[in-house]
Design a protein around this motif. Structure first.
Motif, short mmCIF file in Angstrom:
data_model
loop_
_atom_site.label_atom_id
_atom_site.label_comp_id
_atom_site.label_asym_id
_atom_site.label_seq_id
_atom_site.Cartn_x
_atom_site.Cartn_y
_atom_site.Cartn_z
N ASP A 245 80.57 -71.46 13.00
CA ASP A 245 79.96 -70.92 14.20
C ASP A 245 80.14 -69.41 14.27
O ASP A 245 81.21 -68.90 13.95
CB ASP A 245 80.58 -71.58 15.43
N LEU A 246 79.10 -68.71 14.72
CA LEU A 246 79.11 -67.26 14.93
C LEU A 246 78.74 -66.99 16.38
O LEU A 246 77.79 -67.57 16.91
CB LEU A 246 78.10 -66.58 14.01
N TRP B 71 83.75 -65.49 14.40
CA TRP B 71 83.36 -66.74 13.75
C TRP B 71 84.56 -67.66 13.60
O TRP B 71 85.70 -67.23 13.64
CB TRP B 71 82.66 -66.50 12.42
N LYS B 72 84.23 -68.95 13.45
CA LYS B 72 85.27 -69.97 13.31
C LYS B 72 84.72 -71.15 12.51
O LYS B 72 83.51 -71.29 12.36
CB LYS B 72 85.77 -70.43 14.68
N ASN B 73 85.65 -71.97 12.03
CA ASN B 73 85.32 -73.20 11.30
C ASN B 73 84.56 -72.94 10.01
O ASN B 73 83.59 -73.63 9.69
CB ASN B 73 84.54 -74.17 12.18
N ALA B 74 85.02 -71.96 9.23
CA ALA B 74 84.39 -71.67 7.95
C ALA B 74 84.56 -72.84 6.99
O ALA B 74 85.51 -73.63 7.11
CB ALA B 74 85.02 -70.41 7.35
N PRO B 75 83.66 -72.97 6.03
CA PRO B 75 83.77 -74.06 5.05
C PRO B 75 85.06 -73.94 4.23
O PRO B 75 85.54 -72.83 3.97
CB PRO B 75 82.54 -73.85 4.16
N GLY C 2 86.34 -62.06 12.62
CA GLY C 2 85.35 -61.36 13.41
C GLY C 2 85.42 -59.87 13.18
O GLY C 2 86.24 -59.38 12.40
N LEU C 3 84.54 -59.16 13.86
CA LEU C 3 84.49 -57.70 13.79
C LEU C 3 84.41 -57.15 15.21
O LEU C 3 83.69 -57.71 16.04
CB LEU C 3 83.28 -57.24 13.00
N PRO C 4 85.11 -56.04 15.49
CA PRO C 4 85.02 -55.46 16.82
C PRO C 4 83.71 -54.71 17.01
O PRO C 4 83.03 -54.35 16.04
CB PRO C 4 86.21 -54.48 16.85
N VAL D 53 76.81 -64.65 9.51
CA VAL D 53 78.03 -64.51 8.73
C VAL D 53 77.92 -65.49 7.57
O VAL D 53 77.54 -66.65 7.76
CB VAL D 53 79.31 -64.74 9.58
N HIS D 54 78.19 -65.00 6.38
CA HIS D 54 78.11 -65.78 5.16
C HIS D 54 79.52 -66.05 4.66
O HIS D 54 80.29 -65.10 4.46
CB HIS D 54 77.35 -65.01 4.07
N ALA D 55 79.86 -67.30 4.43
CA ALA D 55 81.13 -67.68 3.82
C ALA D 55 80.90 -67.73 2.31
O ALA D 55 79.96 -68.40 1.85
CB ALA D 55 81.59 -69.03 4.33
#
Length: 179
Positions: free
Chosen positions: A21-22, A55-59, A94-96, A140-142
């Motif tokens: 999620d982003l 972002w959270k829950n990356a693969p 994440g990024l500020p 966002v790309h993992a």
């Protein structure tokens, strides 16, 4: 024991998977961006500030991340790349705000490459007047590699190729803007 193990496996299999999620505190999926995210140049006079992203829950297996912002509605025949930043460490969540304008806010080792504005860093929305609502896809790309071996002046097409070749998953939302 076999019955207990089978029951446990079936219970776990029925749990919903948590999706990559982003999100952004400044932007909402399907909603308009503010003047703060408008480019400053090309006839636009916005703040040109990159929004904060989380972002959270990356693969599983993610070794690094990249963030892109793309406008598929630009009247170019190939869209318009507004931001490409890669080699974000796997520990990044994440990024500020302003990270696309001030490289000191990016994690060590991160690299911003050339956008379609011809320079690295965040380039905000600047659709032609009267061209209607444009979509800006924040992604966002993992990645399955710790870094992309690309120069700072890599073209958006080359960065995109490397993202597809090394991607494990991606999460996106789409904001809009019109003048």
């Amino acid at each position: 024991m076999k019955t207990l193990l089978l029951s446990t496996l079936l219970a776990c299999a029925s749990l919903p998977a948590t999706a990559f999620d982003l999100s952004s505190p400044q932007l909402r999926d399907g909603q308009a961006m503010s003047k703060a995210q408008e480019f400053n140049g090309f006839g636009c006079d916005g703040g040109n500030v990159s929004p904060a992203l989380a972002w959270k829950n990356a693969p599983a297996g993610t070794q690094s991340y990249a963030v892109t912002v793309y406008d598929p509605d630009a009247p170019t025949g190939s869209g318009w790349w507004h931001w490409l930043v890669f080699n974000l460490p796997a520990t990044t969540q994440g990024l500020p705000a302003s990270a696309g304008n001030d490289a000191t806010l990016l994690p060590a080792g991160a690299l911003q490459s050339r956008t379609d504005f011809g320079q690295p860093g965040f380039g905000g929305a600047c659709p032609p007047p009267g061209h209607g609502k444009h979509r800006y896809i924040f992604t966002v790309h993992a990645l399955k590699v710790p870094r992309l071996d690309l120069p700072a002046d890599a073209s958006p097409a080359l960065v995109g190729y490397m993202l597809w070749a090394n991607g494990l998953g991606k999460a996106s939302f789409t904001a809009t803007y019109q003048r």
